[in-house]
Design an enzyme around this catalytic site. Structure first.
Site, PDB file in Angstrom:
ATOM      1  CE  LYS A 153      20.372  24.306  26.762  1.00 32.72           C
ATOM      2  NZ  LYS A 153      19.329  24.166  25.772  1.00 32.72           N
TER       3      LYS A 153
HETATM    4  N1  PMP Z   1      16.375  28.481  22.054  1.00 31.45           N
HETATM    5  C1  PMP Z   1      16.127  27.363  22.748  1.00 31.45           C
HETATM    6  C2  PMP Z   1      14.755  27.127  23.270  1.00 31.45           C
HETATM    7  C3  PMP Z   1      17.153  26.429  22.963  1.00 31.45           C
HETATM    8  O1  PMP Z   1      16.924  25.296  23.644  1.00 31.45           O
HETATM    9  C4  PMP Z   1      18.441  26.676  22.436  1.00 31.45           C
HETATM   10  C5  PMP Z   1      19.541  25.686  22.664  1.00 31.45           C
HETATM   11  N2  PMP Z   1      20.231  25.962  23.855  1.00 31.45           N
HETATM   12  C6  PMP Z   1      18.646  27.865  21.721  1.00 31.45           C
HETATM   13  C7  PMP Z   1      17.588  28.753  21.559  1.00 31.45           C
HETATM   14  C8  PMP Z   1      19.998  28.189  21.156  1.00 31.45           C
HETATM   15  O2  PMP Z   1      20.898  28.476  22.195  1.00 31.45           O
HETATM   16  P1  PMP Z   1      22.460  28.254  22.029  1.00 31.45           P
HETATM   17  O3  PMP Z   1      22.856  28.920  20.764  1.00 31.45           O
HETATM   18  O4  PMP Z   1      23.034  28.919  23.233  1.00 31.45           O
HETATM   19  O5  PMP Z   1      22.699  26.792  21.998  1.00 31.45           O
END
Ligand code: PMP
Length: 296
Positions: A153
């Site tokens: 991220k």
């Molecule tokens: N894909 C992307 C590109 C994201 O930014 C997110 C948000 N973090 C997710 C998927 C979903 O991840 P999570 O369930 O860990 O928030």
């Protein structure tokens, strides 16, 4: 919206008023996007609140920092404790938590020596709202995993998300669905994607996506509910024949999708596997069974 005169934030070991925390205009993250972050939620319960899957989120922050050579000197346990204290100091229970590890002043294209940790929290409703979403297939692809660490991220990756969501909104949709470099469905701009056909859920495998913590939770809950989940690559054409579809993510939680490129999904969301999982998810997030940490 994110803070007021009383808001307290965590910045490099200090508790500061939000308006007094400062970063430099020469920070490498501002110029080149090399910083890492998380999006986490806490949920109110009778004991106080539970930070949902705090360990998984901070472990992912550690992983993202390591992949991007951004020095993070706090352990996951320290970060979890700091975050509970942050919520307490701000008297927040149902909150969205945003930790960022950003690089200090440096214009070179190697990692900055100086890094900073900033954590803020605020009340934030479901990011994409509660109405079923009208989604378009984006003209933007997700970044090629050979050009960056898509599973991390990273601040700079979100320019791709901003382009896709802006395109979708300008064309009258709520959100974009991005393909990968092979033309298979990848994910939304800030959420993972599932579709449901004859009671089975399908979602793209890890590899060309950010494999979200909500996505893993949905897979765990589906197992508990005896709902079959298949992780595989698929094209948009396969999605058109689906009964239902939804996005998953910390900010969006579980968000039903009404249509793709104007084609409505034929199933009724309230009768779907996704909706059953959503009801269970709403209960699970409030409790600390995943973490064993709750503030009073
Ligand atoms: N894909 C992307 C590109 C994201 O930014 C997110 C948000 N973090 C997710 C998927 C979903 O991840 P999570 O369930 O860990 O928030």
């Amino acid at each position: 919206m994110y803070y007021n005169d009383d808001t307290i934030v965590f910045h490099d070991g200090k508790w500061l008023k939000a308006g007094e925390a400062k970063a430099s205009l020469y920070d490498q993250t501002l110029h080149y996007g090399n910083g890492v972050f998380e999006g986490i939620r806490s949920y109110k319960n009778v004991n106080g609140c539970n930070i949902f899957k705090a360990k998984e989120h901070y472990d992912r922050l550690q992983y993202s920092a390591e992949k991007m050579h951004v020095n993070l000197s706090y352990s996951t346990e320290e970060l979890i404790n700091i975050t509970y204290e942050l919520l307490d100091r701000n008297n927040l229970r149902d909150a969205y938590i945003r930790p960022v590890v950003y690089s200090g002043p440096y214009m070179g294209l190697t990692p900055a020596e100086e890094t900073h940790v900033f954590i803020a929290a605020w009340e934030w409703a479901k990011y994409l709202g509660t109405n079923p979403l009208h989604v378009m297939v984006s003209s933007y692809q997700r970044p090629n995993p050979k050009s960056c660490h898509v599973e991390a991220k990273v601040v700079g990756h979100y320019t791709n998300s901003i382009l896709a969501t802006t395109e979708a909104k300008r064309l009258g949709y709520d959100e974009g669905l991005l393909l990968d470099m092979h033309g298979n469905v990848a994910e939304g701009s800030g959420a993972n994607f599932f579709f449901e056909k004859e009671g089975t859920l399908y979602t793209p495998p890890a590899g060309n996506i950010l494999p979200g913590i909500t996505r893993s939770t949905v897979i765990e809950l589906a197992r508990e509910l005896d709902i079959r989940v298949v992780e595989k690559h698929f094209t948009v054409d396969e999605v058109y024949g689906a009964d239902n579809a939804f996005f998953t993510g910390t900010a969006v939680e579980i968000a039903p999708i009404a249509s793709l490129n104007g084609e409505k999904f034929k199933g009724n969301w309230e009768d779907s596997a996704g909706h059953n999982i959503y009801l269970m998810y709403r209960q699970k997030v409030k409790f600390n069974e995943y973490q064993g940490l709750t503030i009073v």
